[in-house]
Design a protein around this motif. Sequence first.
Motif, PDB file in Angstrom:
ATOM      1  N   PHE A 132       0.838  -1.189   0.000  1.00 13.08           N
ATOM      2  CA  PHE A 132       0.000   0.000   0.000  1.00 13.08           C
ATOM      3  C   PHE A 132       0.879   1.248   0.000  1.00 13.08           C
ATOM      4  O   PHE A 132       2.004   1.230   0.487  1.00 13.08           O
ATOM      5  CB  PHE A 132      -0.952   0.011   1.214  1.00 13.08           C
ATOM      6  N   PRO A 133       0.367   2.343  -0.563  1.00  9.77           N
ATOM      7  CA  PRO A 133       1.175   3.569  -0.625  1.00  9.77           C
ATOM      8  C   PRO A 133       1.269   4.280   0.715  1.00  9.77           C
ATOM      9  O   PRO A 133       0.347   4.235   1.530  1.00  9.77           O
ATOM     10  CB  PRO A 133       0.415   4.435  -1.637  1.00  9.77           C
ATOM     11  N   ILE A 134       2.400   4.928   0.917  1.00  5.04           N
ATOM     12  CA  ILE A 134       2.621   5.824   2.051  1.00  5.04           C
ATOM     13  C   ILE A 134       2.928   7.182   1.432  1.00  5.04           C
ATOM     14  O   ILE A 134       3.921   7.326   0.717  1.00  5.04           O
ATOM     15  CB  ILE A 134       3.810   5.383   2.940  1.00  5.04           C
ATOM     16  N   ILE A 135       2.072   8.160   1.671  1.00  3.88           N
ATOM     17  CA  ILE A 135       2.309   9.481   1.107  1.00  3.88           C
ATOM     18  C   ILE A 135       3.146  10.315   2.074  1.00  3.88           C
ATOM     19  O   ILE A 135       3.161  10.073   3.276  1.00  3.88           O
ATOM     20  CB  ILE A 135       1.002  10.202   0.730  1.00  3.88           C
ATOM     21  N   SER A 136       3.826  11.292   1.500  1.00  3.75           N
ATOM     22  CA  SER A 136       4.730  12.141   2.272  1.00  3.75           C
ATOM     23  C   SER A 136       4.054  13.461   2.642  1.00  3.75           C
ATOM     24  O   SER A 136       3.322  14.042   1.848  1.00  3.75           O
ATOM     25  CB  SER A 136       5.978  12.430   1.444  1.00  3.75           C
ATOM     26  N   ASP A 137       4.342  13.901   3.852  1.00  7.24           N
ATOM     27  CA  ASP A 137       3.806  15.166   4.349  1.00  7.24           C
ATOM     28  C   ASP A 137       4.931  15.964   4.995  1.00  7.24           C
ATOM     29  O   ASP A 137       4.865  16.335   6.161  1.00  7.24           O
ATOM     30  CB  ASP A 137       2.679  14.894   5.358  1.00  7.24           C
ATOM     31  N   GLU A 138       5.964  16.222   4.214  1.00  2.74           N
ATOM     32  CA  GLU A 138       7.136  16.934   4.740  1.00  2.74           C
ATOM     33  C   GLU A 138       6.798  18.297   5.317  1.00  2.74           C
ATOM     34  O   GLU A 138       7.371  18.713   6.313  1.00  2.74           O
ATOM     35  CB  GLU A 138       8.162  17.143   3.627  1.00  2.74           C
ATOM     36  N   ASP A 139       5.872  19.014   4.681  1.00  5.72           N
ATOM     37  CA  ASP A 139       5.565  20.381   5.120  1.00  5.72           C
ATOM     38  C   ASP A 139       4.502  20.432   6.218  1.00  5.72           C
ATOM     39  O   ASP A 139       4.196  21.492   6.746  1.00  5.72           O
ATOM     40  CB  ASP A 139       5.151  21.255   3.939  1.00  5.72           C
ATOM     41  N   GLY A 140       3.918  19.298   6.562  1.00  3.29           N
ATOM     42  CA  GLY A 140       2.971  19.233   7.663  1.00  3.29           C
ATOM     43  C   GLY A 140       1.556  19.677   7.336  1.00  3.29           C
ATOM     44  O   GLY A 140       0.701  19.739   8.207  1.00  3.29           O
ATOM     45  N   ARG A 141       1.271  19.942   6.056  1.00  2.00           N
ATOM     46  CA  ARG A 141      -0.074  20.423   5.714  1.00  2.00           C
ATOM     47  C   ARG A 141      -1.140  19.349   5.946  1.00  2.00           C
ATOM     48  O   ARG A 141      -2.242  19.666   6.374  1.00  2.00           O
ATOM     49  CB  ARG A 141      -0.127  20.971   4.297  1.00  2.00           C
ATOM     50  N   ILE A 142      -0.814  18.081   5.686  1.00  4.21           N
ATOM     51  CA  ILE A 142      -1.783  17.005   5.911  1.00  4.21           C
ATOM     52  C   ILE A 142      -1.948  16.773   7.413  1.00  4.21           C
ATOM     53  O   ILE A 142      -3.056  16.575   7.900  1.00  4.21           O
ATOM     54  CB  ILE A 142      -1.369  15.721   5.169  1.00  4.21           C
ATOM     55  N   ALA A 143      -0.840  16.830   8.146  1.00  3.63           N
ATOM     56  CA  ALA A 143      -0.913  16.693   9.610  1.00  3.63           C
ATOM     57  C   ALA A 143      -1.816  17.767  10.192  1.00  3.63           C
ATOM     58  O   ALA A 143      -2.603  17.505  11.108  1.00  3.63           O
ATOM     59  CB  ALA A 143       0.481  16.775  10.221  1.00  3.63           C
ATOM     60  N   GLU A 144      -1.720  18.972   9.654  1.00  5.47           N
ATOM     61  CA  GLU A 144      -2.569  20.078  10.106  1.00  5.47           C
ATOM     62  C   GLU A 144      -4.038  19.762   9.850  1.00  5.47           C
ATOM     63  O   GLU A 144      -4.882  19.908  10.734  1.00  5.47           O
ATOM     64  CB  GLU A 144      -2.169  21.367   9.373  1.00  5.47           C
ATOM     65  N   ILE A 145      -4.352  19.300   8.654  1.00  3.38           N
ATOM     66  CA  ILE A 145      -5.726  18.946   8.298  1.00  3.38           C
ATOM     67  C   ILE A 145      -6.260  17.839   9.205  1.00  3.38           C
ATOM     68  O   ILE A 145      -7.415  17.859   9.621  1.00  3.38           O
ATOM     69  CB  ILE A 145      -5.798  18.504   6.816  1.00  3.38           C
ATOM     70  N   CYS A 146      -5.405  16.878   9.522  1.00  8.24           N
ATOM     71  CA  CYS A 146      -5.811  15.727  10.337  1.00  8.24           C
ATOM     72  C   CYS A 146      -5.817  16.024  11.835  1.00  8.24           C
ATOM     73  O   CYS A 146      -6.169  15.166  12.646  1.00  8.24           O
ATOM     74  CB  CYS A 146      -4.905  14.534  10.046  1.00  8.24           C
ATOM     75  N   GLY A 147      -5.400  17.215  12.225  1.00  3.38           N
ATOM     76  CA  GLY A 147      -5.405  17.591  13.634  1.00  3.38           C
ATOM     77  C   GLY A 147      -4.236  17.034  14.422  1.00  3.38           C
ATOM     78  O   GLY A 147      -4.277  16.990  15.646  1.00  3.38           O
ATOM     79  N   LEU A 148      -3.176  16.630  13.740  1.00  5.28           N
ATOM     80  CA  LEU A 148      -2.033  16.023  14.430  1.00  5.28           C
ATOM     81  C   LEU A 148      -1.128  17.035  15.103  1.00  5.28           C
ATOM     82  O   LEU A 148      -0.618  16.782  16.189  1.00  5.28           O
ATOM     83  CB  LEU A 148      -1.211  15.179  13.455  1.00  5.28           C
ATOM     84  N   ARG A 149      -0.912  18.165  14.495  1.00  2.00           N
ATOM     85  CA  ARG A 149       0.012  19.160  15.066  1.00  2.00           C
ATOM     86  C   ARG A 149      -0.438  19.599  16.453  1.00  2.00           C
ATOM     87  O   ARG A 149       0.340  19.617  17.390  1.00  2.00           O
ATOM     88  CB  ARG A 149       0.124  20.373  14.160  1.00  2.00           C
ATOM     89  N   GLU A 150      -1.697  19.957  16.556  1.00  9.49           N
ATOM     90  CA  GLU A 150      -2.229  20.431  17.833  1.00  9.49           C
ATOM     91  C   GLU A 150      -2.100  19.347  18.905  1.00  9.49           C
ATOM     92  O   GLU A 150      -1.702  19.617  20.033  1.00  9.49           O
ATOM     93  CB  GLU A 150      -3.685  20.834  17.648  1.00  9.49           C
ATOM     94  N   GLN A 151      -2.428  18.123  18.548  1.00  6.01           N
ATOM     95  CA  GLN A 151      -2.340  17.035  19.519  1.00  6.01           C
ATOM     96  C   GLN A 151      -0.889  16.769  19.915  1.00  6.01           C
ATOM     97  O   GLN A 151      -0.592  16.567  21.078  1.00  6.01           O
ATOM     98  CB  GLN A 151      -2.952  15.761  18.944  1.00  6.01           C
ATOM     99  N   ASN A 152      -0.002  16.734  18.934  1.00  6.63           N
ATOM    100  CA  ASN A 152       1.406  16.491  19.221  1.00  6.63           C
ATOM    101  C   ASN A 152       1.960  17.548  20.173  1.00  6.63           C
ATOM    102  O   ASN A 152       2.701  17.237  21.097  1.00  6.63           O
ATOM    103  CB  ASN A 152       2.234  16.482  17.933  1.00  6.63           C
ATOM    104  N   GLU A 153       1.581  18.811  19.935  1.00  5.24           N
ATOM    105  CA  GLU A 153       2.056  19.899  20.797  1.00  5.24           C
ATOM    106  C   GLU A 153       1.471  19.785  22.202  1.00  5.24           C
ATOM    107  O   GLU A 153       2.176  19.953  23.190  1.00  5.24           O
ATOM    108  CB  GLU A 153       1.678  21.249  20.186  1.00  5.24           C
ATOM    109  N   ALA A 154       0.192  19.483  22.299  1.00  6.76           N
ATOM    110  CA  ALA A 154      -0.468  19.400  23.603  1.00  6.76           C
ATOM    111  C   ALA A 154       0.078  18.238  24.433  1.00  6.76           C
ATOM    112  O   ALA A 154       0.239  18.339  25.642  1.00  6.76           O
ATOM    113  CB  ALA A 154      -1.979  19.251  23.432  1.00  6.76           C
ATOM    114  N   LEU A 155       0.378  17.134  23.776  1.00  4.82           N
ATOM    115  CA  LEU A 155       0.846  15.941  24.486  1.00  4.82           C
ATOM    116  C   LEU A 155       2.362  15.841  24.547  1.00  4.82           C
ATOM    117  O   LEU A 155       2.906  15.021  25.263  1.00  4.82           O
ATOM    118  CB  LEU A 155       0.293  14.681  23.807  1.00  4.82           C
TER     119      LEU A 155
END
Length: 176
Positions: A108-131
Amino acid sequence: MTFRGQPERARDPASCLRVGDVFPDLWAEGTQGSVALHSWVQGSYTVFFTHPSSYSSTAEIELLDLARHIAEFDALECKLMGMSQSDPLTERMWIEELSEKHGLAIPFPIISDEDGRIAEICGLREQNEALDRPVAKSFILGPDLRIRAIQECIHPVPRSAVELLRIVGILKSSRI
């Protein structure tokens, strides 16, 4: 008024993807070339999962577990797509090393998110920072691209292919 255990800062509910939302159409480079998510899904159930980066032991466990169960996902007509914040070349090299080391293809494919735009859409940045720890998410999408379920785990807890299969099986049999 404050309550014991109240979060330090509340999430903006408008910025979070939720069950029932249409998952955004993402375009990214990945281990199998360029991918446009909505076109790639093509009316199938899909598990879109994130991992923080290549070469982590937790991500290795997860990818191998998912690859070992690929026939079961195929039987449910469910596609898998991962997302990493590593660059596409690093991710491809890592996938090749894993495949050689374990004698198991990662189909299966693994897409790249070097700039963090997908992480932002998925709500990962906020969670990573909070935790102050990486968070991995799995989004189970229906054929209509609506989110049917979301799983979240803090690193280093690996996700379970068996649990994802169970959820997709229930959703499909219930026609949800």
